[in-house]
Design an enzyme around this catalytic site. Structure first.
Site, PDB file in Angstrom:
ATOM      1  N   ASP A  36       0.928  -1.162   0.039  1.00  0.00           N
ATOM      2  CA  ASP A  36       0.071   0.173   0.058  1.00  0.00           C
ATOM      3  C   ASP A  36       1.034   1.149   0.094  1.00  0.00           C
ATOM      4  OD1 ASP A  36      -1.987   2.057   0.654  1.00  0.00           O
ATOM      5  OD2 ASP A  36      -3.250   0.189   1.137  1.00  0.00           O
ATOM      6  N   TYR A 155     -14.410   5.229 -13.000  1.00  0.00           N
ATOM      7  CA  TYR A 155     -14.599   4.198 -12.327  1.00  0.00           C
ATOM      8  C   TYR A 155     -15.263   2.835 -12.999  1.00  0.00           C
ATOM      9  CZ  TYR A 155     -15.450   1.714  -7.822  1.00  0.00           C
ATOM     10  OH  TYR A 155     -15.273   0.887  -7.009  1.00  0.00           O
ATOM     11  N   LYS A 159     -13.731  -0.883 -13.554  1.00  0.00           N
ATOM     12  CA  LYS A 159     -13.914  -1.981 -12.853  1.00  0.00           C
ATOM     13  C   LYS A 159     -14.752  -3.057 -14.185  1.00  0.00           C
ATOM     14  CE  LYS A 159     -12.765  -0.866  -8.766  1.00  0.00           C
ATOM     15  NZ  LYS A 159     -12.088  -1.651  -8.083  1.00  0.00           N
TER      16      LYS A 159
HETATM   17  P1  NAD Z   1     -10.173   2.594   0.597  1.00  0.00           P
HETATM   18  O1  NAD Z   1     -10.190   3.880   0.065  1.00  0.00           O
HETATM   19  O2  NAD Z   1     -10.907   2.321   2.126  1.00  0.00           O
HETATM   20  O3  NAD Z   1      -9.014   1.833   0.580  1.00  0.00           O
HETATM   21  C1  NAD Z   1      -8.385   1.506  -0.601  1.00  0.00           C
HETATM   22  C2  NAD Z   1      -6.735   1.263  -0.266  1.00  0.00           C
HETATM   23  O4  NAD Z   1      -6.079   1.166  -1.815  1.00  0.00           O
HETATM   24  C3  NAD Z   1      -6.192   2.165   0.427  1.00  0.00           C
HETATM   25  O5  NAD Z   1      -5.478   1.749   1.534  1.00  0.00           O
HETATM   26  C4  NAD Z   1      -5.399   3.051  -0.408  1.00  0.00           C
HETATM   27  O6  NAD Z   1      -4.259   3.402   0.154  1.00  0.00           O
HETATM   28  C5  NAD Z   1      -4.988   1.972  -1.643  1.00  0.00           C
HETATM   29  N1  NAD Z   1      -4.386   2.532  -2.582  1.00  0.00           N
HETATM   30  C6  NAD Z   1      -5.023   3.490  -3.578  1.00  0.00           C
HETATM   31  N2  NAD Z   1      -4.389   3.854  -4.529  1.00  0.00           N
HETATM   32  C7  NAD Z   1      -3.057   3.026  -4.614  1.00  0.00           C
HETATM   33  C8  NAD Z   1      -1.836   2.858  -5.318  1.00  0.00           C
HETATM   34  N3  NAD Z   1      -1.682   3.574  -6.399  1.00  0.00           N
HETATM   35  N4  NAD Z   1      -0.882   1.811  -4.839  1.00  0.00           N
HETATM   36  C9  NAD Z   1      -1.285   1.163  -3.877  1.00  0.00           C
HETATM   37  N5  NAD Z   1      -2.375   1.347  -3.003  1.00  0.00           N
HETATM   38  C10 NAD Z   1      -3.246   2.196  -3.407  1.00  0.00           C
HETATM   39  O7  NAD Z   1     -11.416   1.805  -0.563  1.00  0.00           O
HETATM   40  P2  NAD Z   1     -12.080   0.253  -0.253  1.00  0.00           P
HETATM   41  O8  NAD Z   1     -13.589   0.842   0.124  1.00  0.00           O
HETATM   42  O9  NAD Z   1     -11.417  -0.564   0.740  1.00  0.00           O
HETATM   43  O10 NAD Z   1     -11.895  -0.247  -1.603  1.00  0.00           O
HETATM   44  C11 NAD Z   1     -11.002  -1.376  -1.979  1.00  0.00           C
HETATM   45  C12 NAD Z   1     -11.252  -1.951  -3.268  1.00  0.00           C
HETATM   46  O11 NAD Z   1     -13.122  -2.319  -3.326  1.00  0.00           O
HETATM   47  C13 NAD Z   1     -11.173  -0.894  -4.567  1.00  0.00           C
HETATM   48  O12 NAD Z   1     -10.931  -1.440  -5.637  1.00  0.00           O
HETATM   49  C14 NAD Z   1     -12.610  -0.502  -4.588  1.00  0.00           C
HETATM   50  O13 NAD Z   1     -12.906   0.052  -5.881  1.00  0.00           O
HETATM   51  C15 NAD Z   1     -13.252  -1.604  -4.545  1.00  0.00           C
HETATM   52  N6  NAD Z   1     -15.140  -1.585  -3.999  1.00  0.00           N
HETATM   53  C16 NAD Z   1     -15.374  -0.803  -2.904  1.00  0.00           C
HETATM   54  C17 NAD Z   1     -16.643  -0.479  -2.554  1.00  0.00           C
HETATM   55  C18 NAD Z   1     -17.190   0.206  -1.534  1.00  0.00           C
HETATM   56  O14 NAD Z   1     -18.228   0.336  -1.384  1.00  0.00           O
HETATM   57  N7  NAD Z   1     -16.355   0.456  -0.475  1.00  0.00           N
HETATM   58  C19 NAD Z   1     -17.591  -0.999  -3.596  1.00  0.00           C
HETATM   59  C20 NAD Z   1     -17.257  -1.715  -4.672  1.00  0.00           C
HETATM   60  C21 NAD Z   1     -15.698  -2.123  -4.996  1.00  0.00           C
END
Ligand code: NAD
Length: 250
Positions: A36, A155, A159
């Protein structure tokens, strides 16, 4: 222990869904490596896992950088001996209409969410092959399956790319015992969705779009990741596991 003897790499493991995957996989016996940008948070998750008797490490990783990926996977194999599972979870969100989206914003989101997953898969495959096979789990979204006025072109396209990249990888590497599946979460309580939940009007629109009428918890996604990562899913590849409270069922 459903992950005993396995090493798993999790991108974006410092918080949110990635943190939940890391904690659950470790509690099931996996050695976990978190990659991360958020070093403080990532190291805290590692410390917690170790305090609970698990084995974990943190590596600084920008998923858009191929050299970062090479160093991260090499460090994982150096420490734990092999790689059996990679969870491509790191991602960023984005909201807006097509005509309001700049090229820079399009490139930023596609770089992290799509190229980042491609690079993770590409770097992990030689190590999974050496281990005699393995499991790749890519975190897409319900937004990668159906269009939504509450998301954005960058986005949703990123995805959707993850969804098909998953199937390409699955068919290219099936004979080598390397499985590849995508998980499609609906809206979940994490930092990513905090700004949207803070706006009562937007939060209300989101809730109205979810048949179950609530956001999910990170553990509800981690449970799906655990299944696909484990040998329980030994005949599952190229699948899209939707965990969205019914969003895409309507
Ligand atoms: P979040 O923002 O809480 O966590 C995302 C993590 O990814 C963070 O720790 C961030 O530092 C890391 N990150 C971002 N850019 C980065 C990079 N360039 N290199 C390395 N690390 C990086 O988000 P989340 O909700 O935990 O999302 C996790 C995954 O789930 C994502 O791919 C998101 O698109 C997907 N997702 C989330 C949801 C939701 O509702 N939360 C729904 C569908 C999909």
């Amino acid at each position: 222990m459903r992950m005993a003897g396995k090493t798993a790499f999790i991108s974006g493991g410092a918080r949110g869904l990635g943190e939940a995957h890391a904690r659950l996989l470790a509690s099931e016996g996996a050695k976990v490596a978190l990659g991360d940008l958020l070093e403080g948070e990532g190291r805290q998750v590692v410390a917690d896992i170790q305090e609970g008797g698990g084995d974990a490490m943190f590596v600084r990783l920008d998923v858009t950088s191929e050299s970062d990926w090479q160093q991260a996977i090499a460090a994982t194999v150096d420490r734990f001996g092999s790689l059996n599972v990679i969870v491509n979870n790191a991602g960023v969100s984005g909201y807006g209409l097509v005509e309001d989206t700049s090229v820079e914003e399009w490139d930023r989101v596609l770089d992290i969410n799509a190229k980042g997953v491609f690079l993770g898969i590409k770097t992990a495959i030689p190590e999974l092959r050496k281990a005699g096979g393995g499991s790749i789990v890519n975190i897409s979204s319900q937004m990668g399956i159906v269009g939504s006025p509450m998301s954005s072109p960058q986005y949703q396209s990123s995805k959707a790319a993850v969804r098909l990249l998953t199937k390409t990888t699955a068919v290219q590497y099936a004979k080598e015992g390397i499985r590849c599946n995508s998980v499609h979460p609906g809206p979940i309580f994490t930092k990513m969705t905090e700004p949207r939940r803070a706006d009562p009007e937007v939060y209300g629109q989101m809730l109205a779009a979810i048949p179950m009428g609530r956001y999910g918890q990170p553990i509800e996604i981690a449970n799906a990741v655990l299944y696909l990562a484990s040998d329980e899913a030994s005949f599952v590849t190229g699948s899209e596991l939707v965990v969205d409270g019914g969003w895409t069922a309507q």
